[in-house]
Design a protein around this motif. Structure first.
Motif, PDB file in Angstrom:
ATOM      1  N   ALA A 450      -1.344   3.557   7.430  1.00 14.57           N
ATOM      2  CA  ALA A 450      -0.368   4.546   6.966  1.00 14.57           C
ATOM      3  C   ALA A 450      -0.105   4.389   5.463  1.00 14.57           C
ATOM      4  O   ALA A 450       0.024   5.377   4.733  1.00 14.57           O
ATOM      5  CB  ALA A 450       0.933   4.406   7.753  1.00 14.57           C
ATOM      6  N   VAL A 451      -0.059   3.140   5.002  1.00  9.89           N
ATOM      7  CA  VAL A 451       0.146   2.903   3.572  1.00  9.89           C
ATOM      8  C   VAL A 451      -1.024   3.472   2.765  1.00  9.89           C
ATOM      9  O   VAL A 451      -0.841   4.169   1.760  1.00  9.89           O
ATOM     10  CB  VAL A 451       0.299   1.385   3.274  1.00  9.89           C
ATOM     11  N   ALA A 452      -2.238   3.203   3.249  1.00  6.31           N
ATOM     12  CA  ALA A 452      -3.422   3.710   2.553  1.00  6.31           C
ATOM     13  C   ALA A 452      -3.463   5.234   2.574  1.00  6.31           C
ATOM     14  O   ALA A 452      -3.809   5.874   1.577  1.00  6.31           O
ATOM     15  CB  ALA A 452      -4.681   3.125   3.192  1.00  6.31           C
ATOM     16  N   MET A 453      -3.079   5.829   3.710  1.00  6.21           N
ATOM     17  CA  MET A 453      -3.048   7.294   3.818  1.00  6.21           C
ATOM     18  C   MET A 453      -2.060   7.888   2.822  1.00  6.21           C
ATOM     19  O   MET A 453      -2.338   8.912   2.188  1.00  6.21           O
ATOM     20  CB  MET A 453      -2.619   7.711   5.228  1.00  6.21           C
ATOM     21  N   THR A 454      -0.909   7.245   2.686  1.00  6.80           N
ATOM     22  CA  THR A 454       0.099   7.708   1.738  1.00  6.80           C
ATOM     23  C   THR A 454      -0.487   7.722   0.330  1.00  6.80           C
ATOM     24  O   THR A 454      -0.356   8.694  -0.412  1.00  6.80           O
ATOM     25  CB  THR A 454       1.341   6.791   1.765  1.00  6.80           C
ATOM     26  N   ALA A 455      -1.172   6.611  -0.009  1.00 10.99           N
ATOM     27  CA  ALA A 455      -1.756   6.495  -1.348  1.00 10.99           C
ATOM     28  C   ALA A 455      -2.791   7.578  -1.597  1.00 10.99           C
ATOM     29  O   ALA A 455      -2.989   8.010  -2.726  1.00 10.99           O
ATOM     30  CB  ALA A 455      -2.380   5.115  -1.517  1.00 10.99           C
ATOM     31  N   GLU A 456      -3.456   8.026  -0.519  1.00  6.69           N
ATOM     32  CA  GLU A 456      -4.500   9.025  -0.687  1.00  6.69           C
ATOM     33  C   GLU A 456      -4.018  10.443  -0.405  1.00  6.69           C
ATOM     34  O   GLU A 456      -4.833  11.358  -0.248  1.00  6.69           O
ATOM     35  CB  GLU A 456      -5.706   8.652   0.180  1.00  6.69           C
ATOM     36  N   GLY A 457      -2.677  10.610  -0.309  1.00 10.45           N
ATOM     37  CA  GLY A 457      -2.109  11.947  -0.209  1.00 10.45           C
ATOM     38  C   GLY A 457      -2.105  12.565   1.185  1.00 10.45           C
ATOM     39  O   GLY A 457      -1.737  13.724   1.357  1.00 10.45           O
ATOM     40  N   GLU A 458      -2.506  11.777   2.221  1.00  8.07           N
ATOM     41  CA  GLU A 458      -2.470  12.314   3.594  1.00  8.07           C
ATOM     42  C   GLU A 458      -1.071  12.100   4.162  1.00  8.07           C
ATOM     43  O   GLU A 458      -0.860  11.289   5.064  1.00  8.07           O
ATOM     44  CB  GLU A 458      -3.510  11.617   4.463  1.00  8.07           C
ATOM     45  N   VAL A 459      -0.112  12.873   3.632  1.00  2.00           N
ATOM     46  CA  VAL A 459       1.300  12.590   3.886  1.00  2.00           C
ATOM     47  C   VAL A 459       1.702  12.814   5.342  1.00  2.00           C
ATOM     48  O   VAL A 459       2.373  11.974   5.950  1.00  2.00           O
ATOM     49  CB  VAL A 459       2.174  13.449   2.942  1.00  2.00           C
ATOM     50  N   ALA A 460       1.298  13.934   5.922  1.00  6.46           N
ATOM     51  CA  ALA A 460       1.738  14.248   7.285  1.00  6.46           C
ATOM     52  C   ALA A 460       1.202  13.231   8.291  1.00  6.46           C
ATOM     53  O   ALA A 460       1.938  12.737   9.153  1.00  6.46           O
ATOM     54  CB  ALA A 460       1.278  15.655   7.666  1.00  6.46           C
ATOM     55  N   ALA A 461      -0.073  12.882   8.155  1.00  8.50           N
ATOM     56  CA  ALA A 461      -0.669  11.900   9.072  1.00  8.50           C
ATOM     57  C   ALA A 461       0.000  10.542   8.901  1.00  8.50           C
ATOM     58  O   ALA A 461       0.265   9.837   9.878  1.00  8.50           O
ATOM     59  CB  ALA A 461      -2.167  11.795   8.825  1.00  8.50           C
ATOM     60  N   ALA A 462       0.296  10.175   7.654  1.00 12.47           N
ATOM     61  CA  ALA A 462       0.947   8.895   7.393  1.00 12.47           C
ATOM     62  C   ALA A 462       2.327   8.854   8.035  1.00 12.47           C
ATOM     63  O   ALA A 462       2.713   7.855   8.647  1.00 12.47           O
ATOM     64  CB  ALA A 462       1.045   8.655   5.890  1.00 12.47           C
ATOM     65  N   ALA A 463       3.086   9.964   7.928  1.00 11.52           N
ATOM     66  CA  ALA A 463       4.427  10.014   8.524  1.00 11.52           C
ATOM     67  C   ALA A 463       4.346   9.844  10.038  1.00 11.52           C
ATOM     68  O   ALA A 463       5.131   9.104  10.638  1.00 11.52           O
ATOM     69  CB  ALA A 463       5.115  11.330   8.166  1.00 11.52           C
ATOM     70  N   ARG A 464       3.361  10.510  10.661  1.00  7.85           N
ATOM     71  CA  ARG A 464       3.211  10.394  12.123  1.00  7.85           C
ATOM     72  C   ARG A 464       2.875   8.959  12.522  1.00  7.85           C
ATOM     73  O   ARG A 464       3.384   8.433  13.502  1.00  7.85           O
ATOM     74  CB  ARG A 464       2.082  11.313  12.609  1.00  7.85           C
ATOM     75  N   LEU A 465       2.021   8.333  11.738  1.00  8.42           N
ATOM     76  CA  LEU A 465       1.609   6.970  12.061  1.00  8.42           C
ATOM     77  C   LEU A 465       2.777   5.986  11.884  1.00  8.42           C
ATOM     78  O   LEU A 465       2.978   5.095  12.703  1.00  8.42           O
ATOM     79  CB  LEU A 465       0.420   6.586  11.173  1.00  8.42           C
ATOM     80  N   PHE A 466       3.546   6.146  10.806  1.00  8.28           N
ATOM     81  CA  PHE A 466       4.733   5.295  10.629  1.00  8.28           C
ATOM     82  C   PHE A 466       5.709   5.485  11.792  1.00  8.28           C
ATOM     83  O   PHE A 466       6.313   4.532  12.274  1.00  8.28           O
ATOM     84  CB  PHE A 466       5.440   5.611   9.306  1.00  8.28           C
ATOM     85  N   GLU A 467       5.868   6.743  12.252  1.00  7.99           N
ATOM     86  CA  GLU A 467       6.794   7.006  13.347  1.00  7.99           C
ATOM     87  C   GLU A 467       6.345   6.260  14.607  1.00  7.99           C
ATOM     88  O   GLU A 467       7.151   5.624  15.294  1.00  7.99           O
ATOM     89  CB  GLU A 467       6.866   8.513  13.603  1.00  7.99           C
ATOM     90  N   ALA A 468       5.044   6.309  14.883  1.00  6.64           N
ATOM     91  CA  ALA A 468       4.515   5.593  16.051  1.00  6.64           C
ATOM     92  C   ALA A 468       4.713   4.089  15.886  1.00  6.64           C
ATOM     93  O   ALA A 468       5.092   3.381  16.821  1.00  6.64           O
ATOM     94  CB  ALA A 468       3.037   5.904  16.231  1.00  6.64           C
ATOM     95  N   TYR A 469       4.459   3.608  14.684  1.00  8.64           N
ATOM     96  CA  TYR A 469       4.648   2.189  14.395  1.00  8.64           C
ATOM     97  C   TYR A 469       6.095   1.767  14.701  1.00  8.64           C
ATOM     98  O   TYR A 469       6.346   0.759  15.354  1.00  8.64           O
ATOM     99  CB  TYR A 469       4.315   1.920  12.926  1.00  8.64           C
ATOM    100  N   LEU A 470       7.063   2.579  14.234  1.00 11.51           N
ATOM    101  CA  LEU A 470       8.473   2.239  14.412  1.00 11.51           C
ATOM    102  C   LEU A 470       8.854   2.190  15.886  1.00 11.51           C
ATOM    103  O   LEU A 470       9.629   1.342  16.312  1.00 11.51           O
ATOM    104  CB  LEU A 470       9.352   3.260  13.676  1.00 11.51           C
ATOM    105  N   GLN A 471       8.258   3.082  16.685  1.00 13.28           N
ATOM    106  CA  GLN A 471       8.588   3.120  18.106  1.00 13.28           C
ATOM    107  C   GLN A 471       7.933   1.992  18.874  1.00 13.28           C
ATOM    108  O   GLN A 471       8.393   1.615  19.935  1.00 13.28           O
ATOM    109  CB  GLN A 471       8.151   4.451  18.708  1.00 13.28           C
TER     110      GLN A 471
END
Ligand SMILES: [Zn+2]
Length: 666
Positions: A450-471
């Motif tokens: 998710a961190v790498a995705m954020t750095a590469e501008g894949e914002v929506a996918a990164a947000a979804r992945l962080f959400e799954a991580y948190l749960q």
């Protein structure tokens, strides 16, 4: 085995990771579930050879049975058993690709097959098992001799019984030890080498992470691998016995790392390193245990400023050095000495090189002082990783994720992402399905991806992945708060609603107790009895348990504790006096809170306050006459002097009594 350790979070997360996998987007059809078995190392031609060897060894063993051994067969059974090589020894839902077993031969409808009025027996082994032992005939003789032992010692088809958990484990261990000895004698008579067998089996099991330590193995049906090897070699008076004993200590250390008991892990690896100073694995793990203890002293608040990702360390994490203020520098120095020693002994020891890299990322005088060394060691670890044949799949996965996180921290997200993708690909080869991925690995993979995705501008996918991580990650994990802040930022950027913390936070897990510490030292589950006596001295009283053959309670007035043990190992440690030691309760993770300490003399109300909301079940230890309130997540049972909130604790038991009510065996 490793799966014994809490394993609850991985499914949804791993599923999401697979869905996000770039390969899946290119129209690859997902294979049906039952074909997701591990890829074999053996070619089809080699596998055919292994199967032929297995058949030959089986017939060879049958031919070397003595009349006395044959006489052990119950009269209602046909001889010999039918031998089969199969794909999966488990079910479709819970496959088991690495096993052998002795059982009835069933027809398609689930009825036992009968020939001439006698029931037909079977011995089966999986192709995966043949594969990991490379068809080694000595290992096959040990494995198949053991299964023949189960048949001829009458272990198959005993009427189902419900027994107290510890008693059941002990009986199970004794049956396994008996079958091991039976198999070892038989194979020697047939001209095979026990020592070569144990070595080959060990290597194979290690390859697939099937080793479990004596401490972790206490509540499973089979004793730990090193334990069985130790007993075998001792029984056969082989000179290698001290070696296997040390291997048991090594395995214990690994279990303690898994449950984050770093101090206990240190003791274990110190013992191995003392006895075998050339064992670089022991030095590497000793350094790692100390590094983890050091990291536990770092301030979590500082993590927010850090750009070091979630590192896999069996439940503990690294931070960068600029934050180290109130830390224990001496521990860092000791860890450095151990790890450098491991590298001197083996300059290509990838795990030690990687730990050294992480160590320098958390340099006591700041990130700037260590970043050069960190990069150098991490690069060396990657190179060694590719060269070292002995590194098993799980270690390789851990290293790839940690190295990926370090690259991202060093400002090279594309390189980091490539390493994470390699890790994901390897995980698919190492584990039959994503359900088997270790929690820590799946969590770290998600976070860093998710961190790498954020750095590469894949914002929506990164947000979804962080959400799954948190749960799917315990909120006590020190990366949880960092992930939440990043998730909230991404949601705002996307104009999405930020879900509140409480809604995303799962339940925190408790740190499993395997040890009890008295003034004289620490005793632990699975410990050889002789070793525990070395800590506690001579028992004040020894009582044999009625109706539970071989189980004794050893009382130590001076320490206020009792051990429940058979001749070989410790199954439970019981605190019996107010003057006895307390049993601490804490959450997992380096930021896990101390919830309190359980002691004899507390009221039920006080105990429930410490363990508020945790599931509790009724359990027996050695006899059903005695009931305890057992906390499965903690591995501690409590006995009171009566009912109601005012009743007082009379015993606190550290034991693994399982999650189910009673244990059915057959
Ligand atoms: Zn067995």
């Amino acid at each position: 085995m490793a799966r014994l350790i809490a394993k609850t979070l991985v499914v949804a997360l791993a599923g999401l990771l697979l869905a996000l996998d770039p390969g899946a987007g290119r129209g690859e059809a997902a294979p049906p579930a039952k074909e997701k078995r591990p890829a074999y190392n053996a070619t089809p031609a080699e596998m055919a050879k292994y199967e032929a060897t297995a058949r030959k060894v089986f017939d060879d063993l049958l031919a070397h049975l003595t009349p006395e051994e044959r006489a052990g067969l119950p009269a209602d059974r046909a001889w010999p058993p039918e031998f089969e090589v199969i794909e999966n020894a488990g079910t479709e839902q819970e496959p088991d690709y690495y096993n052998a077993f002795a059982w009835w031969q069933f027809d398609a409808g689930g009825n036992v097959l009968v020939k001439d009025g006698k029931r037909i027996l079977a011995v089966k082994i999986t192709r995966g098992y043949l594969d990991i032992i490379d068809g080694n005939e000595h290992a096959l003789a040990l494995i198949l001799g053991h299964e023949l032992g189960h048949h001829l010692l009458g272990h198959v088809g005993r009427p189902p019984q419900t027994k107290p958990a510890a008693k059941d484990a002990m009986d199970g261990h004794r049956r396994e030890a008996d079958a091991d000895l039976f198999g070892a004698r038989l194979m020697l008579r047939a001209g095979y080498s026990v020592r070569q067998a144990v070595a080959a089996k060990w290597r194979g099991m290690e390859r697939v992470g099937h080793l479990y330590s004596p401490a972790g193995g206490v509540c499973t049906s089979h004793p730990a691998t090193a334990d069985r090897a130790a007993r075998l070699t001792a029984l056969l008076a082989a000179p290698a016995a001290p070696l296997w004993r040390s291997m048991a200590a090594f395995e214990n250390g690994v279990t303690f790392l898994t449950v984050e008991d770093y101090a206990a892990a240190e003791l274990c690896f110190e013992r191995v390193a003392r006895e075998f100073p050339a064992c670089y694995e022991a030095w590497a793990n000793l350094g790692y245990a100390r590094l983890m203890r050091y990291c536990g002293t770092l301030s979590p608040a500082a993590l927010r400023e850090l750009e070091v990702g979630h590192l896999v360390g069996t439940g503990a994490y690294q931070t960068a050095g600029s934050l180290v203020r109130a830390s224990n520098t001496k521990l860092w120095e000791q860890a450095k000495v151990d790890l450098e020693r491991a590298v001197r002994l083996n300059p290509k020891a990838a795990p030690a090189l990687a730990s050294l890299g992480l160590l320098h990322l958390v340099h006591p005088t700041g990130k700037a002082a260590g970043i050069g060394d960190a990069e150098r060691y991490l690069a060396a670890a990657v190179a060694a990783l590719d060269a070292e044949a002995g590194v098993d799949g799980q270690t390789r996965l851990t290293l790839l994720v940690n190295l990926g996180a370090a690259r991202i921290a060093a400002g090279r997200p594309a390189e980091g992402k490539r390493l994470l993708e390699q890790a994901r690909e390897l995980a698919r080869k190492v584990y039959p399905t994503a359900d088997y991925w270790p929690d820590e690995f799946a969590s770290a993979l998600a976070f860093n991806t998710a961190v790498a995705m954020t750095a590469e501008g894949e914002v929506a996918a990164a947000a979804r992945l962080f959400e799954a991580y948190l749960q799917n990650t315990a909120p006590t994990n020190r990366w949880w708060a960092v992930a939440y802040a990043r998730y909230a930022d991404l949601c705002r950027e996307l104009g999405k609603t930020v879900r509140p913390r409480d809604e995303l936070a799962g339940r925190t897990q408790l740190r499993r107790r395997l040890t009890v510490t008295v003034a004289a030292g620490t005793v632990h589950l699975g410990q050889p009895v002789a070793e525990a006596l070395g800590v506690l001295g001579a028992p004040t009283r020894v009582t044999a348990e009625k109706g539970a053959s071989g189980i004794r309670r050893l009382r130590f007035e001076r320490h206020g504790v009792e051990l429940v043990a058979d001749d070989d190992e410790v199954y439970a440690v019981v605190v019996i006096a107010e003057s006895g030691p307390g049993v601490p309760v804490s959450e997992v993770g380096p930021d896990g809170r101390e919830l309190g300490t359980l002691r004899v003399g507390m009221t039920r109300k006080q105990v429930r306050e410490v363990l508020r909301g945790r599931p509790v079940v009724d359990r027996s230890l050695t006899t059903f006459r005695e009931e305890f309130e057992y906390y499965p997540g903690l591995g501690v049972a409590v006995k009171y002097d009566g009912d109601g909130p005012g009743a007082a604790v009379v015993a606190v038991v550290v034991a693994q009594l399982g999650n189910r009510t009673g244990v059915m065996t057959n």
